[in-house]
Design an enzyme around this catalytic site. Structure first.
Site, PDB file in Angstrom:
ATOM      1  N   ASP A  82       0.775  -1.028  -0.052  1.00 46.25           N
ATOM      2  CA  ASP A  82      -0.031   0.024   0.094  1.00 46.25           C
ATOM      3  C   ASP A  82       0.835   1.202   0.051  1.00 46.25           C
ATOM      4  OD1 ASP A  82      -2.488   1.493   0.372  1.00 46.25           O
ATOM      5  OD2 ASP A  82      -2.530   1.242   2.403  1.00 46.25           O
ATOM      6  N   GLU A 134      -1.207   5.704  -9.064  1.00 43.65           N
ATOM      7  CA  GLU A 134      -2.168   6.721  -8.623  1.00 43.65           C
ATOM      8  C   GLU A 134      -2.183   8.177  -9.412  1.00 43.65           C
ATOM      9  OE1 GLU A 134      -2.763   7.447  -4.284  1.00 43.65           O
ATOM     10  OE2 GLU A 134      -3.854   8.944  -4.421  1.00 43.65           O
ATOM     11  N   SER A 214     -13.100   4.149   4.440  1.00 42.17           N
ATOM     12  CA  SER A 214     -13.736   3.518   5.357  1.00 42.17           C
ATOM     13  C   SER A 214     -14.975   4.448   5.764  1.00 42.17           C
ATOM     14  CB  SER A 214     -12.655   3.841   6.677  1.00 42.17           C
ATOM     15  OG  SER A 214     -11.891   2.642   6.703  1.00 42.17           O
ATOM     16  N   SER A 257      -9.179   2.448   8.377  1.00 44.19           N
ATOM     17  CA  SER A 257      -9.493   3.145   9.767  1.00 44.19           C
ATOM     18  C   SER A 257     -10.612   2.334  10.430  1.00 44.19           C
ATOM     19  CB  SER A 257     -10.043   4.508   9.223  1.00 44.19           C
ATOM     20  OG  SER A 257      -9.010   5.306   9.023  1.00 44.19           O
TER      21      SER A 257
HETATM   22  P1  13P Z   1      -9.047   4.601   5.373  1.00 39.64           P
HETATM   23  O1  13P Z   1      -8.262   5.534   6.144  1.00 39.64           O
HETATM   24  O2  13P Z   1     -10.420   5.299   5.024  1.00 39.64           O
HETATM   25  O3  13P Z   1      -9.384   3.366   6.005  1.00 39.64           O
HETATM   26  O4  13P Z   1      -8.428   4.371   3.894  1.00 39.64           O
HETATM   27  C1  13P Z   1      -7.231   3.443   3.993  1.00 39.64           C
HETATM   28  C2  13P Z   1      -6.617   3.571   2.658  1.00 39.64           C
HETATM   29  O5  13P Z   1      -6.707   4.095   1.784  1.00 39.64           O
HETATM   30  C3  13P Z   1      -5.325   2.647   2.402  1.00 39.64           C
HETATM   31  O6  13P Z   1      -4.616   2.729   1.460  1.00 39.64           O
HETATM   32  O1  G3H Z   2      -3.334   4.700   3.432  1.00 40.27           O
HETATM   33  C1  G3H Z   2      -2.616   4.457   4.648  1.00 40.27           C
HETATM   34  C2  G3H Z   2      -3.198   3.404   5.552  1.00 40.27           C
HETATM   35  O2  G3H Z   2      -4.279   3.730   6.337  1.00 40.27           O
HETATM   36  C3  G3H Z   2      -2.077   2.936   6.118  1.00 40.27           C
HETATM   37  O3  G3H Z   2      -1.698   3.540   7.125  1.00 40.27           O
HETATM   38  O4  G3H Z   2       0.802   3.882   6.925  1.00 40.27           O
HETATM   39  O5  G3H Z   2      -0.093   4.569   8.991  1.00 40.27           O
HETATM   40  O6  G3H Z   2       0.208   2.225   8.356  1.00 40.27           O
HETATM   41  P1  G3H Z   2       0.107   3.588   7.769  1.00 40.27           P
HETATM   42 ZN    ZN Z   3      -4.618   4.977   0.993  1.00 42.15          ZN
END
Ligand code: 13P
Ligand code: G3H
Ligand code: ZN
Length: 309
Positions: A82, A134, A214, A257
């Site tokens: 991610d 992206e 979320s 989240s």
């Molecule tokens: P949320 O913070 O809305 O859960 O988004 C998560 C996300 O986009 C991770 O890449």
């Molecule tokens: O988009 C981000 C995700 O919520 C991951 O969060 O980088 O704090 O693990 P993090």
């Molecule tokens: Zn994200």
């Protein structure tokens, strides 16, 4: 079943008008909660790992936990990086067994985003790994980097065809008004479905990704506030908007989240009701159960990918 990349799952999701849940994982209980839920409703899954999660839990630990989930569930599971921010990070994840990576060049000028994304695609595709790029910038917090609402910007639909054809990406994250974290909207929730529709027209059959998706479930926020936390004004994306996005070109919906809220609300409740508790299984166990309940509900009532494994 071995780990899979996202080619097949996105093709079916696009054609079927549903989305795959991409859930962020950090530890054993989160992985178990998500994968047990998916198994019960026979859903394909994307388990995604941020750079911060990889640093926290260690690459090998996460891969072995996911391998265990794969054996236990026999579901099509993709392991996805991610918000990868460099070629080196993406390469390290690909070399270490990830089946999908995101290279997030959204903060870069267009040409630099293309060059970086293309470099990752060339390496990833040579290893059977799919790539998410992206365009456009979300507000919110990721890995301690805060993007203010003023610095966020919607995706420009007129750029998407050139970006996809020149980079060769397999999916594209776009910015239509969602943001990361638990505070997404101050007033009414608004998403630019017109942008999603235009992107969909320009890229027929191509999978789109929605970050910051979320719903910031009010029951969890209330529980946190009731048991000593403080999250006034927390607000997320209404479920009906996510259902609409999933029926359009969105094939991957990112959720982190809500998992954090489910876990934190449960742990706070346990400690409030049993202040002397000191067996981690007594608070992490219920948190895992709550994650399972949350994910099952997302799959069946929001994403629509139940029965699609
Ligand atoms: P949320 O913070 O809305 O859960 O988004 C998560 C996300 O986009 C991770 O890449
Ligand atoms: O988009 C981000 C995700 O919520 C991951 O969060 O980088 O704090 O693990 P993090
Ligand atoms: Zn994200």
């Amino acid at each position: 079943m071995p780990l899979v990349n996202t080619v097949d799952m996105f093709k079916k999701a696009y054609e079927g008008g549903y989305a795959i849940g991409a859930f962020n994982v950090n530890n054993m209980e989160i992985i178990q909660g998500i994968t047990e839920a998916a198994k019960e409703v026979n859903a394909p899954l994307i388990l995604q790992v941020s750079a911060g999660a990889r640093k926290y839990a260690n690459h090998t630990y996460l891969m072995k936990l996911i391998e265990a989930a794969m054996i236990e569930t026999d579901l099509p599971i993709a392991v996805h990086l991610d918000h990868g921010d460099s070629f080196e990070l993406c390469k390290s994840c690909i070399d270490g067994g990830f089946t999908s990576v995101m290279i997030d060049g959204s903060h870069l000028p267009f040409e630099e985003n293309i060059a970086l994304t293309k470099q990752v695609v060339e390496y990833a595709h040579a290893h059977g790994v799919t790539v998410e790029g992206e365009l456009g910038r979300l507000a919110g917090v990721e890995d301690d980097i805060k993007v203010s609402a003023e610095d966020s910007c919607y995706t420009k639909p007129e750029e998407v065809e050139e970006f996809v054809s020149r980079t060769g990406v397999d999916s594209l994250a776009i910015a239509i008004g969602t943001s990361h974290g638990a505070f997404k909207f101050t007033g009414e929730a608004k998403l630019r479905f017109d942008i999603l529709e235009e992107v969909g027209k320009r890229l027929p059959g191509f999978p789109i990704v929605l970050h910051g998706a979320s719903s910031v479930i009010p029951e969890y926020v209330d529980t946190i506030n009731k048991f000593g936390g403080s999250m006034p004004g927390a607000k997320g994306v209404p479920e009906e908007m996510l259902r609409k996005a999933a029926s359009m070109a969105v094939c991957k919906i990112n959720i982190d989240s809500d998992l954090r809220l489910a876990m934190t609300a449960t742990v706070r409740k346990v400690f409030s009701e049993s202040p002397a508790e000191f067996d981690p299984r007594k608070y992490l166990g219920p948190a895992r159960e709550e994650i399972k309940k949350l994910v099952k509900n997302k799959i069946v009532n929001v994403l629509g990918c139940d029965g699609k494994a």
